[in-house]
Design an enzyme around this catalytic site. Structure first.
Site, mmCIF file in Angstrom:
data_model
loop_
_atom_site.group_PDB
_atom_site.id
_atom_site.type_symbol
_atom_site.label_atom_id
_atom_site.label_comp_id
_atom_site.label_asym_id
_atom_site.label_seq_id
_atom_site.Cartn_x
_atom_site.Cartn_y
_atom_site.Cartn_z
ATOM 1 N N CYS A 119 33.608 38.712 40.374
ATOM 2 C CA CYS A 119 34.082 39.183 39.853
ATOM 3 C C CYS A 119 33.843 39.348 38.034
ATOM 4 O O CYS A 119 32.911 38.188 37.980
ATOM 5 C CB CYS A 119 35.271 38.217 39.789
ATOM 6 S SG CYS A 119 37.386 38.548 39.076
ATOM 7 N N CYS A 121 36.157 37.333 35.156
ATOM 8 C CA CYS A 121 37.349 36.640 34.563
ATOM 9 C C CYS A 121 36.783 35.438 34.339
ATOM 10 O O CYS A 121 36.697 34.842 33.115
ATOM 11 C CB CYS A 121 38.429 35.933 36.079
ATOM 12 S SG CYS A 121 38.024 35.444 37.073
ATOM 13 N N CYS A 129 39.822 40.292 35.366
ATOM 14 C CA CYS A 129 38.593 39.783 35.794
ATOM 15 C C CYS A 129 38.227 41.556 35.162
ATOM 16 O O CYS A 129 37.890 42.379 36.548
ATOM 17 C CB CYS A 129 39.715 40.640 37.050
ATOM 18 S SG CYS A 129 40.574 38.459 37.473
ATOM 19 N N LYS A 194 44.867 39.620 47.866
ATOM 20 C CA LYS A 194 45.063 38.941 46.700
ATOM 21 C C LYS A 194 46.338 39.000 46.074
ATOM 22 O O LYS A 194 46.222 39.738 44.925
ATOM 23 C CB LYS A 194 43.697 38.850 45.941
ATOM 24 C CG LYS A 194 43.589 37.632 44.915
ATOM 25 C CD LYS A 194 41.941 37.787 44.242
ATOM 26 C CE LYS A 194 42.487 37.150 43.554
ATOM 27 N NZ LYS A 194 40.880 36.759 42.575
ATOM 28 N N ARG A 216 47.650 38.286 35.539
ATOM 29 C CA ARG A 216 47.280 38.951 36.086
ATOM 30 C C ARG A 216 48.102 39.462 37.384
ATOM 31 O O ARG A 216 47.154 39.899 38.541
ATOM 32 C CB ARG A 216 46.371 38.369 37.008
ATOM 33 C CG ARG A 216 45.123 37.623 36.191
ATOM 34 C CD ARG A 216 44.556 37.382 36.759
ATOM 35 N NE ARG A 216 42.987 36.641 36.021
ATOM 36 C CZ ARG A 216 42.660 35.000 36.215
ATOM 37 N NH1 ARG A 216 42.415 34.580 36.905
ATOM 38 N NH2 ARG A 216 41.916 34.622 34.952
ATOM 39 N N GLU A 232 46.985 47.777 51.095
ATOM 40 C CA GLU A 232 45.952 47.368 50.823
ATOM 41 C C GLU A 232 44.532 47.206 51.480
ATOM 42 O O GLU A 232 42.995 47.591 50.620
ATOM 43 C CB GLU A 232 45.906 46.347 49.667
ATOM 44 C CG GLU A 232 46.672 46.503 48.542
ATOM 45 C CD GLU A 232 45.603 46.998 47.337
ATOM 46 O OE1 GLU A 232 44.750 47.132 47.251
ATOM 47 O OE2 GLU A 232 46.599 46.844 46.029
ATOM 48 N N LYS A 247 44.369 36.205 50.775
ATOM 49 C CA LYS A 247 44.402 34.654 49.294
ATOM 50 C C LYS A 247 45.800 34.475 48.719
ATOM 51 O O LYS A 247 45.821 35.868 48.250
ATOM 52 C CB LYS A 247 43.061 35.245 48.907
ATOM 53 C CG LYS A 247 43.289 33.611 47.771
ATOM 54 C CD LYS A 247 42.270 34.285 46.646
ATOM 55 C CE LYS A 247 41.555 33.313 46.072
ATOM 56 N NZ LYS A 247 40.927 33.438 44.423
ATOM 57 N N SER A 273 42.897 26.217 45.779
ATOM 58 C CA SER A 273 42.534 25.583 44.967
ATOM 59 C C SER A 273 44.046 24.061 45.678
ATOM 60 O O SER A 273 43.921 22.953 45.251
ATOM 61 C CB SER A 273 42.222 25.232 43.862
ATOM 62 O OG SER A 273 43.295 26.009 42.623
ATOM 63 N N TYR A 312 38.295 23.782 50.261
ATOM 64 C CA TYR A 312 37.179 23.229 49.764
ATOM 65 C C TYR A 312 37.417 21.704 51.191
ATOM 66 O O TYR A 312 36.571 20.747 50.693
ATOM 67 C CB TYR A 312 38.120 22.166 48.529
ATOM 68 C CG TYR A 312 38.049 24.036 47.605
ATOM 69 C CD1 TYR A 312 37.030 24.466 47.272
ATOM 70 C CD2 TYR A 312 39.318 24.897 47.972
ATOM 71 C CE1 TYR A 312 37.276 25.227 45.977
ATOM 72 C CE2 TYR A 312 39.537 25.194 47.062
ATOM 73 C CZ TYR A 312 38.111 25.837 46.779
ATOM 74 O OH TYR A 312 38.209 26.681 45.475
#
Length: 324
Positions: A119, A121, A129, A194, A216, A232, A247, A273, A312
């Site tokens: 990407c 960004c 992006c 996304k 975005r 998509e 995502k 996150s 994570y």
């Protein structure tokens, strides 16, 4: 006399519960995201993501070795550049932070699967992006750069490239360029569904990638739509995606399920996150038990239909599994 139906018979004993369990989580299902920065001897915790760090390449190698040693098969690598410009030129530079990190990882820990986020960004001064002109993100011009970035990652040694920009046609452009350069066996993990989500806040701090104007929503998906996600994903598969991604994960379990029911292709889900940080904050306050909540969340993502989960929590989960 009517017999009482007793589903509890299969729940009374823990061994029997394990025997009849429909969905199981395994270390091999997990992908661990990592952030790499320029410099030396850097391991700095990200304020909004306790337990997640910025690593310089030297200390990143030690972290990747630990990831390998606990049995996690793959990492997803994000670069945090020291230089930004309008074109995000460090994103495709041979001496860019991701390219240097990938070369070193494949030299020192060749058995780990390295997936690179593709990407712009985090590399552009405007934080969008793609290429921006007159306040607009240009799709087709951006696609050329996205393909160029992907090629530079593969030339450095990346095993899988993961375009996250959500520009139309970028999977086809990457596939065409990689194939023309002889990288016909390099898979593409497309961020296919996304969403324009509020759960990305901590990541934008970690990657220093917040947009400097606007948002975005003109290229990431509206969170009210699910049929659009299927369109998509169908397009990305047609263009050559080998793995598709949903995502975020936790608020989009229905999307994961619909993708699983409609397409015969590996599915990745990104436990992002904000989902991570909310659990960490609640656990710190003593409101929830972190381990049990994390395992429940990740199992729900797997149950919805994900074949692999980017999280994570991966290293924590691997350690929990080895102590069970």
């Amino acid at each position: 006399m009517d017999l009482v139906k007793r589903p509890r018979r299969l729940r009374i004993n823990s061994i029997v519960r394990d025997m009849v369990r429909e969905t199981s989580l395994d270390i091999k299902d997990l992908i661990y995201p990592l952030f790499v920065v320029q410099g030396d001897n850097i391991k700095e915790e990200i304020d909004s993501m306790p337990g997640v760090y910025h690593f310089s390449i030297d200390l990143l190698i030690e972290e990747v070795k630990e990831v390998r040693d606990v049995g996690i098969p793959a990492i997803l690598l994000f670069g945090v550049p020291s230089y930004k410009d309008k074109l995000g030129s460090e994103a495709y530079s041979e001496e860019g932070i991701v390219q240097k990190a990938v070369r070193k990882i494949k030299e020192k820990v060749p058995e780990i699967v390295v997936i690179t986020d593709v990407c712009m960004c985090g590399y552009t001064i405007h934080g969008h992006c793609g290429i921006v002109e007159n306040g607009q993100v240009l799709n087709d011009k951006t696609v050329d750069y996205i393909a160029k970035i992907a090629l530079s990652h593969v030339e450095a040694g990346a095993d899988i490239v993961a375009p996250s920009d959500m520009m139309d046609g970028r999977v086809a452009a990457i596939r065409k360029l990689l194939d023309s350069k002889g990288f016909v066996n390099t898979p593409i993990m497309a961020y296919s569904a996304k969403y324009a989500s509020s759960f990305y806040g901590p990541f934008r701090e970690a990657a220093n990638s917040a947009p400097q104007f606007g948002d975005r929503k003109s290229y990431q998906m509206d969170y009210g739509n699910s049929n659009e996600a299927l369109r998509e994903i169908a397009l990305d598969i047609e263009e050559g995606a080998d793995i598709v991604m949903v995502k975020p994960a936790l608020s989009y379990l229905d999307i994961i399920r619909r993708v699983k029911d409609n397409f015969n292709i590996p599915i990745a889900a990104y436990n992002v996150s904000g989902e991570y940080s909310m659990v960490k904050a609640a656990a710190k306050m003593g409101w929830i038990d972190e381990k049990s909540v994390v395992l429940e969340i990740l199992t729900s993502i797997k149950r919805a239909g994900a074949d692999m989960i980017i999280t994570y929590f991966a290293k924590d989960v691997a350690k929990w599994f080895t102590t069970l």
